[in-house]
Design a protein around this motif. Structure first.
Motif, PDB file in Angstrom:
ATOM      1  N   TYR A  63     -37.440 -17.544  10.259  1.00 49.58           N
ATOM      2  CA  TYR A  63     -37.912 -16.595  11.261  1.00 49.58           C
ATOM      3  C   TYR A  63     -37.482 -17.130  12.616  1.00 49.58           C
ATOM      4  O   TYR A  63     -38.220 -17.860  13.278  1.00 49.58           O
ATOM      5  N   ASN A  84     -36.227 -17.724  16.602  1.00 52.45           N
ATOM      6  CA  ASN A  84     -36.915 -17.463  17.864  1.00 52.45           C
ATOM      7  C   ASN A  84     -36.587 -16.100  18.455  1.00 52.45           C
ATOM      8  O   ASN A  84     -37.364 -15.546  19.222  1.00 52.45           O
ATOM      9  N   ASP A  85     -35.420 -15.547  18.097  1.00 51.45           N
ATOM     10  CA  ASP A  85     -35.046 -14.249  18.658  1.00 51.45           C
ATOM     11  C   ASP A  85     -35.457 -13.084  17.754  1.00 51.45           C
ATOM     12  O   ASP A  85     -35.115 -11.930  18.014  1.00 51.45           O
ATOM     13  N   LEU A  86     -36.211 -13.361  16.684  1.00 51.42           N
ATOM     14  CA  LEU A  86     -36.707 -12.303  15.803  1.00 51.42           C
ATOM     15  C   LEU A  86     -37.595 -11.343  16.581  1.00 51.42           C
ATOM     16  O   LEU A  86     -38.516 -11.750  17.280  1.00 51.42           O
ATOM     17  N   LYS A  87     -37.353 -10.048  16.469  1.00 54.53           N
ATOM     18  CA  LYS A  87     -38.137  -9.040  17.164  1.00 54.53           C
ATOM     19  C   LYS A  87     -39.394  -8.744  16.351  1.00 54.53           C
ATOM     20  O   LYS A  87     -39.320  -8.444  15.157  1.00 54.53           O
ATOM     21  N   THR A 116     -40.089 -11.057  21.125  1.00 50.49           N
ATOM     22  CA  THR A 116     -39.406 -11.973  20.222  1.00 50.49           C
ATOM     23  C   THR A 116     -40.414 -13.002  19.730  1.00 50.49           C
ATOM     24  O   THR A 116     -41.500 -13.147  20.308  1.00 50.49           O
ATOM     25  N   MET A 117     -40.054 -13.715  18.671  1.00 48.54           N
ATOM     26  CA  MET A 117     -40.930 -14.783  18.173  1.00 48.54           C
ATOM     27  C   MET A 117     -41.224 -15.785  19.280  1.00 48.54           C
ATOM     28  O   MET A 117     -42.363 -16.235  19.449  1.00 48.54           O
ATOM     29  N   LYS A 118     -40.204 -16.124  20.068  1.00 51.00           N
ATOM     30  CA  LYS A 118     -40.396 -17.083  21.157  1.00 51.00           C
ATOM     31  C   LYS A 118     -41.397 -16.562  22.177  1.00 51.00           C
ATOM     32  O   LYS A 118     -42.292 -17.294  22.619  1.00 51.00           O
ATOM     33  N   GLU A 119     -41.284 -15.290  22.562  1.00 44.27           N
ATOM     34  CA  GLU A 119     -42.198 -14.706  23.553  1.00 44.27           C
ATOM     35  C   GLU A 119     -43.625 -14.650  23.016  1.00 44.27           C
ATOM     36  O   GLU A 119     -44.586 -14.895  23.755  1.00 44.27           O
ATOM     37  N   ASN A 173     -41.865  -7.362   9.921  1.00 44.80           N
ATOM     38  CA  ASN A 173     -41.721  -7.577  11.366  1.00 44.80           C
ATOM     39  C   ASN A 173     -42.750  -6.819  12.205  1.00 44.80           C
ATOM     40  O   ASN A 173     -42.662  -6.792  13.431  1.00 44.80           O
TER      41      ASN A 173
END
Length: 333
Positions: free
Chosen positions: A74, A76-79, A89-92, A129
């Motif tokens: 999964y 970090n840029d996964l929406k 995104t996962m990071k956000e 997602n």
């Protein structure tokens, strides 16, 4: 060291058997991520075309450990789509959870342990997602909110939070191949607690927590106010402890013949934990509490102290969680 290998087909899939020689000292405590690295290195150095997922380590002719090489990642840029039509995104999302829940200035390794737990919690609740943020066992506000709330310190925390997220890229914890839930608290009572149906939680010493400034708290309530909160009509107040956990936290109380969970009592009285000593006086009650939070899983103050003792985030997670594996981004072969 690894001396040979065999690839066999079991149930239609390739299984890799790696054999260690008699002189190799192999600990059963070695982590799955370290075993994965050994397997990947062996495959790469011997140019082995292995298409399967299961690897079995054989020691002295005995199959001793089985691991899976591949797990769903999964990035970090996964929406991720929230129910309110907000998309992060996962990071956000991880940034938002960190800003919403972490107020202490923590060492990087402690933060990385927390990020791995948060990511595990998010993944365990993902549905194609889509995410119902209300099912996450953490506070949540969008990280943009904190640009206004923490004007002076926002970028300091942003930088260290981003580093913790990036340095644990895609990593999360699983138990029996399923992402674990995020059990985390601020300060234990000296021991972490357990839940009978959650096998990766165990009672662990966390004595560092005892030195935390607000470890011990005292709260007073008048008898009148207490009766009002619990809707007691009788003249006298009767309180008995009905159940206690393995780590000395109260699970149930009997208040004037009514069975009430300690969590409910703590919530109604705004007490920081369920490790409670109750002193009944003529006109008031005194509640002495130890620790802050559920006492389950990772102690944030404990993780802070372990990091200051030079433990890395993997060691911190392995200390507080039993029989879990860290899913990591595969290295290129």
């Amino acid at each position: 060291m690894l001396e040979k290998y065999h690839i066999v087909k079991e149930k239609g899939e390739e299984v890799l058997y790696l054999f260690l020689n008699n002189s190799y000292e192999f600990s059963l405590d070695i982590s799955n991520s370290d075993l994965k690295e050994k397997a990947y290195n062996y495959l790469a150095s011997h140019n082995i075309n292995f298409k399967g997922n299961q690897v079995v380590f054989v020691i002295n002719g005995i199959p001793s450990r089985k691991i899976k090489l591949h797990s769903k990642l999964y990035p970090n840029d996964l929406k991720i789509f929230l129910k309110d039509n907000d998309a992060l995104t996962m990071k956000e999302l991880l940034l938002s959870l960190l800003f919403s829940n972490i107020s202490l200035n923590l060492p990087l390794e402690a933060l990385k342990a927390i990020v791995v737990l948060y990511r595990s919690e998010v993944i365990s609740k993902l549905d194609n997602n889509n995410l119902d943020i209300n099912k996450i066992n953490l506070l949540y506000k969008n990280y943009n909110y904190y640009k206004l709330k923490f004007k002076e310190t926002y970028y300091y925390y942003l930088n260290i939070f981003l580093r913790a997220i990036d340095e644990t890229n895609s990593e999360y914890l699983v138990y029996n191949d399923k992402p674990i839930n995020c059990y985390i608290h601020l300060v234990s009572n000296g021991y972490t607690d357990v839940i009978s149906n959650v096998p990766y939680l165990e009672k662990k010493e966390s004595f560092w927590d005892l030195s935390y400034p607000n470890y011990l708290q005292v709260t007073n309530y008048s008898i009148r106010k207490f009766k009002e909160i619990f809707n007691i009509k009788e003249d006298k107040v009767s309180i008995k402890i009905n159940l206690i956990s393995k780590s000395n936290r109260i699970k149930e109380l009997i208040i004037n013949n009514k069975v009430i969970s300690a969590k409910t009592v703590a919530a109604l009285l705004n007490l920081p934990s369920t490790d409670i000593t109750i002193i009944i006086k003529k006109d008031y009650l005194t509640f002495v509490t130890r620790g802050i939070g559920s006492g389950l899983g990772l102690s944030i103050v404990g993780a802070l102290n372990l990091a200051e003792l030079d433990c890395n985030y993997k060691q911190i997670l392995n200390y507080y969680f039993k029989d879990v594996s860290l899913i990591i981004k595969e290295k290129k072969r």
